[in-house]
Every structure is written in C-alpha cells, then in structure tokens.
Design an enzyme around this catalytic site. Structure first.
Site, PDB file in Angstrom:
ATOM      1  N   VAL A  11      -7.218  20.059  -5.662  1.00  0.00           N
ATOM      2  CA  VAL A  11      -8.562  20.013  -5.281  1.00  0.00           C
ATOM      3  C   VAL A  11      -9.142  21.361  -5.867  1.00  0.00           C
ATOM      4  CG1 VAL A  11     -10.285  19.803  -3.860  1.00  0.00           C
ATOM      5  CG2 VAL A  11      -8.407  18.409  -3.472  1.00  0.00           C
ATOM      6  N   THR A 122      -9.937  17.510   2.935  1.00  0.00           N
ATOM      7  CA  THR A 122     -10.099  16.303   3.942  1.00  0.00           C
ATOM      8  C   THR A 122     -10.061  16.526   5.479  1.00  0.00           C
ATOM      9  OG1 THR A 122      -9.327  14.789   2.090  1.00  0.00           O
ATOM     10  CG2 THR A 122      -9.385  13.873   4.297  1.00  0.00           C
ATOM     11  N   PHE A 152     -13.446  13.465  -4.055  1.00  0.00           N
ATOM     12  CA  PHE A 152     -12.825  12.083  -4.362  1.00  0.00           C
ATOM     13  C   PHE A 152     -12.122  12.076  -5.446  1.00  0.00           C
ATOM     14  CE2 PHE A 152     -16.801  11.342  -1.748  1.00  0.00           C
ATOM     15  CZ  PHE A 152     -16.375  11.053  -0.577  1.00  0.00           C
ATOM     16  N   LEU A 153     -11.666  13.027  -5.905  1.00  0.00           N
ATOM     17  CA  LEU A 153     -10.685  13.486  -7.217  1.00  0.00           C
ATOM     18  C   LEU A 153      -9.425  12.707  -6.912  1.00  0.00           C
ATOM     19  CD1 LEU A 153     -11.001  17.343  -8.025  1.00  0.00           C
ATOM     20  CD2 LEU A 153     -12.223  15.362  -8.949  1.00  0.00           C
ATOM     21  N   ARG A 154      -9.081  11.873  -7.979  1.00  0.00           N
ATOM     22  CA  ARG A 154      -7.698  11.275  -8.061  1.00  0.00           C
ATOM     23  C   ARG A 154      -6.731  12.330  -8.783  1.00  0.00           C
ATOM     24  NH1 ARG A 154      -8.757   6.421 -11.463  1.00  0.00           N
ATOM     25  NH2 ARG A 154     -10.125   7.997 -12.297  1.00  0.00           N
ATOM     26  N   LEU A 251      -5.840  -3.317  -7.058  1.00  0.00           N
ATOM     27  CA  LEU A 251      -5.496  -4.494  -6.523  1.00  0.00           C
ATOM     28  C   LEU A 251      -3.969  -4.530  -7.469  1.00  0.00           C
ATOM     29  CD1 LEU A 251      -8.273  -6.948  -6.585  1.00  0.00           C
ATOM     30  CD2 LEU A 251      -6.757  -6.059  -4.605  1.00  0.00           C
ATOM     31  N   ALA A 253      -0.238  -4.594  -7.543  1.00  0.00           N
ATOM     32  CA  ALA A 253       0.871  -4.817  -6.482  1.00  0.00           C
ATOM     33  C   ALA A 253       2.033  -3.773  -6.955  1.00  0.00           C
ATOM     34  CB  ALA A 253       1.515  -5.900  -6.496  1.00  0.00           C
ATOM     35  N   CYS A 261      -2.497  11.941  -0.261  1.00  0.00           N
ATOM     36  CA  CYS A 261      -3.648  11.751   0.387  1.00  0.00           C
ATOM     37  C   CYS A 261      -3.472  10.700   1.279  1.00  0.00           C
ATOM     38  CB  CYS A 261      -4.834  11.521  -0.383  1.00  0.00           C
ATOM     39  SG  CYS A 261      -5.436  12.971  -1.293  1.00  0.00           S
ATOM     40  N   LYS A 321       2.597   8.481  -8.666  1.00  0.00           N
ATOM     41  CA  LYS A 321       1.957   7.472  -9.639  1.00  0.00           C
ATOM     42  C   LYS A 321       1.996   7.972 -10.872  1.00  0.00           C
ATOM     43  CE  LYS A 321      -2.525   9.658  -9.104  1.00  0.00           C
ATOM     44  NZ  LYS A 321      -4.082   9.345  -8.859  1.00  0.00           N
TER      45      LYS A 321
HETATM   46  C1  UDX Z   1      -6.671   9.049  -3.390  1.00  0.00           C
HETATM   47  C2  UDX Z   1      -7.975   8.749  -3.789  1.00  0.00           C
HETATM   48  O1  UDX Z   1      -8.087   7.921  -4.730  1.00  0.00           O
HETATM   49  C3  UDX Z   1      -8.795   9.820  -4.293  1.00  0.00           C
HETATM   50  O2  UDX Z   1     -10.208   9.253  -4.102  1.00  0.00           O
HETATM   51  C4  UDX Z   1      -8.813  11.019  -3.155  1.00  0.00           C
HETATM   52  O3  UDX Z   1      -9.749  12.137  -3.506  1.00  0.00           O
HETATM   53  C5  UDX Z   1      -7.327  11.609  -3.046  1.00  0.00           C
HETATM   54  O4  UDX Z   1      -6.636  10.239  -2.643  1.00  0.00           O
HETATM   55  P1  UDX Z   1      -4.560  10.035  -5.394  1.00  0.00           P
HETATM   56  O5  UDX Z   1      -3.739  10.202  -4.051  1.00  0.00           O
HETATM   57  O6  UDX Z   1      -4.486  10.808  -6.674  1.00  0.00           O
HETATM   58  O7  UDX Z   1      -5.957   9.737  -5.051  1.00  0.00           O
HETATM   59  O8  UDX Z   1      -4.048   8.761  -5.832  1.00  0.00           O
HETATM   60  P2  UDX Z   1      -4.613   7.006  -6.134  1.00  0.00           P
HETATM   61  O9  UDX Z   1      -4.919   7.051  -7.540  1.00  0.00           O
HETATM   62  O10 UDX Z   1      -5.725   6.728  -5.230  1.00  0.00           O
HETATM   63  O11 UDX Z   1      -3.353   6.370  -5.876  1.00  0.00           O
HETATM   64  C6  UDX Z   1      -2.685   6.249  -4.295  1.00  0.00           C
HETATM   65  C7  UDX Z   1      -1.536   5.584  -4.309  1.00  0.00           C
HETATM   66  O12 UDX Z   1      -1.960   4.101  -4.429  1.00  0.00           O
HETATM   67  C8  UDX Z   1      -0.435   5.734  -5.438  1.00  0.00           C
HETATM   68  O13 UDX Z   1       0.993   5.807  -4.980  1.00  0.00           O
HETATM   69  C9  UDX Z   1      -0.585   4.618  -6.405  1.00  0.00           C
HETATM   70  O14 UDX Z   1       0.542   4.252  -6.959  1.00  0.00           O
HETATM   71  C10 UDX Z   1      -0.916   3.613  -5.553  1.00  0.00           C
HETATM   72  N1  UDX Z   1      -1.770   2.371  -5.843  1.00  0.00           N
HETATM   73  C11 UDX Z   1      -3.009   2.716  -6.477  1.00  0.00           C
HETATM   74  C12 UDX Z   1      -1.121   0.826  -6.066  1.00  0.00           C
HETATM   75  O15 UDX Z   1       0.035   0.881  -5.634  1.00  0.00           O
HETATM   76  N2  UDX Z   1      -2.037   0.151  -6.497  1.00  0.00           N
HETATM   77  C13 UDX Z   1      -3.412   0.302  -7.059  1.00  0.00           C
HETATM   78  O16 UDX Z   1      -3.746  -0.652  -7.368  1.00  0.00           O
HETATM   79  C14 UDX Z   1      -3.680   1.619  -6.893  1.00  0.00           C
END
Ligand code: UDX
Length: 432
Positions: A11, A122, A152-154, A251, A253, A261, A321
């Site tokens: 962050v 957070t 809210f950064l990813r 969405l 799977a 996070c 991811k």
């Molecule tokens: C998340 C929030 O999106 C972000 O707004 C916040 O600031 C920090 O937490 P991040 O942890 O970087 O961000 O990852 P994100 O892209 O949200 O994915 C989180 C997890 O969900 C990953 O393991 C990803 O693979 C999984 N995921 C996401 C799915 O399995 N399916 C999806 O459709 C989306």
C-alpha cells in the site's frame, strides 16, 4: 503538498510513488533499513506492474525520498499517512494493531504545526479514536486531525488503481482535514469522493473486502453445483454478471480466495462482529468454505493420479493471483502444502513468486526455472494461478515432455480443445 508515508509495503510504496507522480513531495519511512537502502539505491522492493518506471522517474526528480527516521519526513508534512501492516493475530484472528499504535506514538513525537494523520491501513472500527488518543498524549488536540482514508488498491494493479479508483472514501468530521484530502486528490477528477464519519469509513473497507470474498465463495459453490448438474460455471457467471445489480467482476470460480487482505480482513470483521454480539453468518460461511475448498482442490489433484505409481506433480502458479510476486495466504501454497503430506515429488513454477514461495515451502518441493522444466516427466499438471504465461502453454511440446497427459486447471484458463487435441485428459472448475 508535503506528505510522509509510514510503511513501504504493497500500500505505502505504490501510494507514495503515485502521490509523487501527482506532484506532491513525498518521504516514505520504514523501519526496515535494508528496504530503505534498496529503495534509495534505485531498486524497487516489490513487483507491481508499471511501478518501477514511475518510481525511478520520481526518485531521480527528487519528489520521493526514503528514510528510516521519522524526523526526516514527519515534521515537514502537511499529511502523514499510516500504511503499516495489520496482520491477523495468530490466536484470536483479530487485526493486530500494534504496528499502527507504535507508528502513531512515534509520529506524535515529531509532529510540527497542524498535520492531518490519515490511516490507509485496514483497521477495525474505533482505531481512529485510539490513534487520536495516542497522539493527544503528546500534542495539543488543535494541532492535528486523524482521518480514515481506506485504500482499495489491488495487488498487481496498484498503479492503475491508484490513478483510477472507483471511489475515494474520506472518514472525518473535520472540514479542514476533508479540504486537505480533497486537495490531495485534486487530479482524480473522474473518481467520486465520499465523505463519511470516521467509523463508517473504517467499516466500508472491511465490508467491501468481505463482500467480495463472499461473492467469490458463492461462485465457487455454484461451480460445485455446475459440476453435479452438467452446467458450465463460465456461462452461469456470464449470465449473472449481465445483471447490473450483480455485475460481472469477482465471479471467476477458482481454488479459493487468498492474499494479504481477504483472508485476514474477513477474520477480523467476524471478530469485530462477535465482540459486538452481531451476526455475520455469510462471512463466517465464506471463511470456512474457502478453507474447505483448498483441501477439496488438493484432493482433486490427488485423485487424478491415484492410479499412477509414485506420481510426479507439476504445479504452475504459486502467487495468490496473477500480476503479483506475493504468495501470502495463497491457495496455491496451501494446496501444495497439503500435497506434500502425500510424499510425492512436486515441482513448482511461478513467473514472479518463486522467492516468496521458497520462504513458505522450503526444501520440500523442487523449484523449476521455467514452465517447460516444471512439466518435464510430470504425471499431472495443476494450474493454480491465472498467469498469462500459462495460457500460452505449448501443448505439442508439453505432450512430449510429460509422463502422463493429465491437466487440472483450477483457474479455467487453458484451452480445453487444444489440450484434448494433444491427448491431454483435461479437467477444470465448474464444468464437465
Ligand atoms: C483486495 C481488494 O480487491 C482490494 O480492493 C483491497 O485493497 C485489497 O484486497 P487483492 O488482495 O490485491 O485486493 O486481490 P483481489 O484481486 O481482490 O483478489 C483476492 C483473491 O480473490 C485472489 O486470491 C484471487 O485469485 C481471488 N479471486 C478474485 C477469485 O478467486 N475470483 C475472482 O473472481 C476474483
């Protein structure tokens, strides 16, 4: 504006670089000397798409500086941003706020003139009150304001998200502090600013992350049902997502959600709710369902090779991811840890997260230098992270390298038709 950011993680660093790019003067402080030395020498300490270029540009232009000492950034700052970690407490699972409170008390000693202190980490509802109380012990109340400014950064998209946030949430009752934050984001003309109370703002971040975790858990359960009834989860998700009340994102799977996070924040939110005798059954179910899912995925890989004597597993993907070198609470790492218990040779490969994985998996697996090396002599190829590199798998070549032609695609990213054309027995999530 003079900004001082405490913490140079996923962050703090992208935010610092982003604010410098917007023309602000930024000093980033971190206790980790090795990190600060590396950043000062022009070496970026984490992988984020597009970050290195912006970092180097702003470092050379002198708009961003790094130090281990609060006095190098806090006294001059109009705004101090707290961006330190809030990890899960190992026993209670509540958010561990010790880093926030330690940072607040250190910052307090060095404040000079009116300063806004904004919490981007957070944090549970009420943390802003505690930060305010800590600083009040050292500085008069009219010389500072504590604001909640959730981030809210990813990961992997932090640079993009910094410049194009869906919304900027500012939690404060102070008109003066709100005006300063508005000025901070003056160039974000397309992003709405939502002004709320500090407590609402703190909860918005948790409620958003938990909602997305629930959404993923839901589509994963729908994927299980699809497999039983002969439907395709990709089509179901597409049809659901076309309803603007549902939306198409989150969405996909997969093997379960992970990262620094969602797992931590869902647990901390449930802890907070329990403390207040408030029920969060959906979030609770998502937490336990996500754990069960990772075991289920490991069993799926195992059962694909149960007929093979001493099977060898190739794992493609360790990051939680794509787009990141981070494998904290990665479903891929947890699945590999389960597979290790079966005493099979496992070779792993990830384009970015090998270093992080080595810290978590140690010498219990083999580390390949390429996708081709990983699949050589494998009896099953399991895809656990949705990297584009894996989508480009050369099936022809892979079919000659492997020992048995089995693919378990837990991210639904490979080309089923191509895989089958080359003789692979292909399995994915949520469809036959
Ligand atoms: C998340 C929030 O999106 C972000 O707004 C916040 O600031 C920090 O937490 P991040 O942890 O970087 O961000 O990852 P994100 O892209 O949200 O994915 C989180 C997890 O969900 C990953 O393991 C990803 O693979 C999984 N995921 C996401 C799915 O399995 N399916 C999806 O459709 C989306």
């Amino acid at each position: 504006m003079n900004i001082c950011i405490i913490g140079t993680g996923y962050v703090g660093l992208p935010s610092g670089v982003g604010f410098a790019e917007l023309g602000h003067n930024v000093v980033c402080i971190d206790k980790n000397k090795a990190k600060i030395d590396s950043l000062n020498s022009g070496k970026v300490t984490l992988y984020e798409d597009g970050l290195e270029e912006l970092f180097l540009k702003n470092l050379q232009d002198g708009r961003i500086k790094f130090s281990t000492k609060m006095e190098d950034g806090v006294p001059q700052a109009d705004l101090v941003i707290l961006a330190v970690g809030t990890p899960s407490h190992p026993v209670t699972k509540e958010a561990d706020l010790s880093f926030i409170y330690a940072a607040a008390s250190e910052v307090a000693k060095h404040l000079d003139g009116f300063t806004v202190i904004a919490t981007k980490s957070t944090v549970p509802v009420g943390t802003g009150d505690m930060v305010e109380a800590i600083i009040s012990q050292v500085k008069p109340h009219d010389t500072f304001e504590v604001v909640s400014l959730p981030e809210f950064l990813r990961e992997g998209y932090a640079v993009h998200d910094f410049f194009h946030p869906d919304r900027i949430v500012v939690g404060t009752d102070s008109i003066k502090a709100f005006a300063l934050i508005k000025e901070l984001y003056a160039d974000h003309k397309d992003s709405p600013i939502l002004h709320t109370s500090r407590r609402s703002s703190e909860l918005i971040k948790y409620a958003s992350n938990a909602f997305l975790a629930v959404k993923i858990h839901y589509i994963n359960e729908i994927a299980n049902l699809c497999e039983k009834v002969g439907a395709k989860v990709s089509e179901v998700a597409q049809g659901m997502g076309m309803d603007s009340r549902i939306g198409p994102r989150f969405l996909n799977a997969g093997p379960g959600y992970g990262g620094s996070c969602f797992p931590k924040d869902t647990r901390a939110l449930v802890y907070l709710a329990n403390q207040h005798n408030s029920k969060l059954s959906l979030v609770n179910n998502a937490i336990s369902g996500n754990e069960e899912r990772k075991d289920m995925m490991a069993r799926r890989i195992m059962s694909a090779v149960k007929h093979i004597n001493q099977p060898k597993v190739a794992i493609l993907g360790l990051a939680f991811k794509n787009g990141t070198d981070d494998c904290r609470e990665s479903p891929a790492v947890d699945i590999v840890k389960t597979l290790i218990k079966y005493n099979m040779p496992i070779t792993v490969y990830d384009p970015k997260a090998m270093e992080c994985a080595k810290e978590l998996l140690g010498s219990k697996v083999f580390y390949a230098n390429s996708m081709e090396e990983a699949v050589t002599d494998a009896d099953v190829i399991a895809v656990l992270t949705e990297w584009d590199d894996f989508k480009a798998l050369d099936y022809e070549k892979a079919s000659m390298l492997v020992r048995s032609k089995i693919i378990i695609d837990l991210r639904n990213i490979l080309d089923k038709e191509e895989a089958e054309k080359h003789g692979f027995d292909y399995h994915c999530i949520g469809m036959m």
